[in-house]
Write an enzyme that holds these catalytic residues in place. Structure first.
Site, PDB file in Angstrom:
ATOM      1  N   LYS A 170       0.876  -1.370  -0.004  1.00  0.00           N
ATOM      2  CA  LYS A 170      -0.068   0.097   0.156  1.00  0.00           C
ATOM      3  C   LYS A 170       0.768   1.017  -0.020  1.00  0.00           C
ATOM      4  O   LYS A 170       1.209   1.630   0.947  1.00  0.00           O
ATOM      5  CB  LYS A 170      -0.997  -0.009   1.207  1.00  0.00           C
ATOM      6  CG  LYS A 170      -2.256   0.510   1.156  1.00  0.00           C
ATOM      7  CD  LYS A 170      -2.097   1.861   0.658  1.00  0.00           C
ATOM      8  CE  LYS A 170      -1.976   2.931   1.680  1.00  0.00           C
ATOM      9  NZ  LYS A 170      -1.828   4.358   1.451  1.00  0.00           N
ATOM     10  N   GLU A 197       8.998   1.392  11.298  1.00  0.00           N
ATOM     11  CA  GLU A 197      10.135   2.550  11.009  1.00  0.00           C
ATOM     12  C   GLU A 197       9.310   3.696  11.067  1.00  0.00           C
ATOM     13  O   GLU A 197       8.875   4.037  10.063  1.00  0.00           O
ATOM     14  CB  GLU A 197      10.910   2.180   9.476  1.00  0.00           C
ATOM     15  CG  GLU A 197      11.727   0.768   9.729  1.00  0.00           C
ATOM     16  CD  GLU A 197      12.503   0.449   8.454  1.00  0.00           C
ATOM     17  OE1 GLU A 197      12.071   0.934   7.395  1.00  0.00           O
ATOM     18  OE2 GLU A 197      13.562  -0.200   8.380  1.00  0.00           O
ATOM     19  N   CYS A 201      13.372  10.882   6.998  1.00  0.00           N
ATOM     20  CA  CYS A 201      13.093  10.651   8.323  1.00  0.00           C
ATOM     21  C   CYS A 201      14.448  10.693   9.152  1.00  0.00           C
ATOM     22  O   CYS A 201      14.320  11.078  10.362  1.00  0.00           O
ATOM     23  CB  CYS A 201      12.782   9.101   8.480  1.00  0.00           C
ATOM     24  SG  CYS A 201      13.916   8.025   7.766  1.00  0.00           S
ATOM     25  N   GLU A 254       8.365  16.558  15.389  1.00  0.00           N
ATOM     26  CA  GLU A 254       9.045  16.115  13.811  1.00  0.00           C
ATOM     27  C   GLU A 254       8.161  17.150  12.907  1.00  0.00           C
ATOM     28  O   GLU A 254       6.949  17.244  13.048  1.00  0.00           O
ATOM     29  CB  GLU A 254       8.663  14.845  13.522  1.00  0.00           C
ATOM     30  CG  GLU A 254       9.510  14.551  12.312  1.00  0.00           C
ATOM     31  CD  GLU A 254       8.811  13.036  11.499  1.00  0.00           C
ATOM     32  OE1 GLU A 254       7.975  12.761  11.621  1.00  0.00           O
ATOM     33  OE2 GLU A 254       9.951  12.673  11.071  1.00  0.00           O
TER      34      GLU A 254
END
Ligand code: NAD
Length: 509
Positions: free
Chosen positions: A180, A256, A290, A413
């Site tokens: 996906k 992750e 990331c 973040e």
């Protein structure tokens, strides 16, 4: 209105699109729709999982590890042959510079398949000879089998790179996958379906379902009882939602997740190397990696010099059309993501930050003064031929001073081209500041003192700790995060551990 479709791939075929369930694929560079994406409903997800399950008992289940490794090598070769198609697809979805897509995204996809071709055939299968009373023995050995049907859910920032990082080892270990991709970046997953079929992967071993998360293909997939494990790369909030969904069925997950990564720069650092490394680590992919650095801790004696040099580097970045060779930076992925990033720009100003550079939305078209002369902020704007880009999701590369670890832009973040510069005085203070976060993905330490480099790197509470470099990856090493940054490790044998199950066979002799 476009008549181009991005399709789902189920059971070895591209599925005819359904006009009633679709969403636009939008170019982040100018906000224009370039294709429609067929959104998989629950029924299509069910067909994809069933096709994957059927592949696990069909011819694919009888392929040897060596044959699977050969397939992965053929796939790597074929991606190289069709590299420009992958580059074009990735650029259309993300708006990143063409050179970057070629150098990083497509090259790493090739490397992912080549690397795991070499690893999946050499998985360790431990054995023990057990001493029993009266001189008898038992032979214990462990055999590996595929995990089964693996749901692979990936984000939009490095779509092909992150997808193949999971698909290559999963197929190498004999699994069947249902992937996906992000709703923002659907193109390369469907292109990969074509390549895998060309290379001889049996029908059903690789399936693609397009759509969103909650109430759409993502949730339908992780909720499906025919899925044996979930490997996910994305935000910590989504990781938490997926964990709740799979909890009732007790399935293995590999997560992750997000990061709030620190760089620590000591006054003995090689500043040319450091400024070049920090510039990349803050602004690469418009800050949408990331691993990007969003907190920079600078030894007080070098604070001003490094800050000035980083500001100059930020102002030297050139936004523009991905195809233009002078372009060094792309837009953010979507209007929604730009709103999020700009909300942190406002939060930093409200917290009393000094905006060293940036802090807003650039004027792309027209700012590229044809003569290259700088604007009032010292920037030279976009590159020639950028007319029409004002509809895209651009933000200025941004650096702040005057913030502390207590401020929201330093705790959460952002996932954009922005970082806070914060001074420190001692090594212990630097380590404490860097570790003062709920995240734990990556860090970098910049110093010419060898002992200090090792010492500080090991004290970082992260999955990946770099010294005098950033984003340097050996695909055999463990990759993952601590705390909010993830669960488990992938890479090399660590991927094999996730994508296989071990059965201990015990034979009394
Ligand atoms: P996201 O979590 O919003 O979405 C990731 C994927 O999950 C998408 O395909 C999305 O459709 C799907 N999804 C969303 N909700 C779901 C649900 N309830 N069930 C199933 N699937 C669902 O993340 P994003 O905005 O696409 O990506 C950015 C994030 O990814 C950042 O936080 C970044 O740090 C993280 N990331 C982590 C790594 C890593 O290796 N640790 C690498 C790249 C990106």
């Amino acid at each position: 209105m476009t008549d181009r479709w991005i399709r789902n791939a189920v059971g070895g075929r591209l599925v005819d699109p359904d006009e009633r369930r679709s969403f636009p694929a939008v170019d982040p560079v100018d906000g224009r729709t370039f294709a429609r994406v067929h959104e998989a409903d629950a029924d299509l997800v069910d067909r994809a999982v069933s096709a994957a399950r059927a592949a696990l008992t069909g011819p694919w289940s009888r392929w040897s590890a060596a044959a699977r490794a050969d397939l992965l090598r053929r796939v790597a070769d074929r991606i190289e042959q069709r590299a420009e198609e992958f580059v074009a697809a990735e650029v259309a979805d993300t708006g990143k510079p063409v050179a970057e897509a070629r150098r990083l995204d497509v090259a790493r996809a090739v490397a992912n398949f080549r690397t795991f071709a070499g690893i999946a055939t050499h998985a360790e299968q431990p054995s023990f000879l057990t001493e029993l009373p009266e001189g008898r023995q038992a032979l214990n050995y462990a055999v590996r089998s595929p995990l089964g049907v693996v749901a692979v859910i990936v984000p939009w920032n490095l779509p092909l790179l992150l997808l193949t990082w999971k698909v290559a080892p999963a197929l190498g270990c004999g699994n069947a996958v249902v992937v996906k991709p992000s709703e923002e970046t659907p193109s390369t997953a469907t292109l990969l379906a074509e390549v895998l079929a060309e290379c001889g992967l049996p029908a059903g071993a690789y399936n693609v379902v397009h759509g969103f998360g909650t109430g759409s293909a993502g949730e339908f997939l992780v909720r499906h009882r025919g899925v044996d494990g979930v490997t996910f790369t994305g935000s910590s909030a989504t990781g938490s939602a997926i964990m709740r969904t799979v909890a009732g069925q007790v399935r293995p997950v590999s997560f992750e997740l997000g990061g709030k990564n620190a760089a620590v720069v000591f006054d003995d650092a090689d500043l040319d190397l450091t400024v070049a490394g920090l510039t990349r680590s803050i602004f690469a992919n418009t800050g949408q990696v990331c691993l990007c650095t969003e907190r920079v801790y600078l030894h007080r004696p070098i604070f001003d010099e490094v800050a000035q040099r980083l500001v100059a580097a930020a102002r030297g970045l050139r936004p523009g059309r991905p195809q233009h060779p002078a372009t060094t930076t792309g837009p953010l992925i979507s209007a929604g993501h730009r709103d999020k990033v700009l909300s942190y720009y406002r939060a930093a100003a409200e917290a009393g930050a000094t905006v060293l550079t940036g802090g807003g939305v650039p004027t792309i078209a027209g700012a590229a003064a044809a003569d290259g002369s700088p604007d009032s902020d010292g920037r030279t704007g976009g590159v020639d031929g950028d007319a029409g880009l004002d509809g895209g999701w651009w933000v200025e590369p941004t650096l702040w001073s005057g913030l502390t670890n207590a401020d929201r832009p330093v705790r959460e973040e952002i996932f954009g081209p922005a970082a806070a510069l914060i001074p420190f005085d001692t090594e212990d203070e630097a380590v404490a500041l860097a570790n003062d976060t709920e995240y734990g993905l990556a860090s970098s330490v910049w110093t010419t003192n060898l002992g200090r480099g090792h010492r500080v790197a090991q004290r970082m509470r992260v999955g990946v700790s770099w010294v005098n470099t950033w984003f340097l990856r050996d695909l055999r090493s463990p990759f993952g995060g601590r705390g909010l940054s993830g669960i488990g490790r992938e890479g090399g044998d660590f991927s094999v551990d996730f994508y296989t199950e071990l059965t201990n066979v015990c034979v009394q002799i």
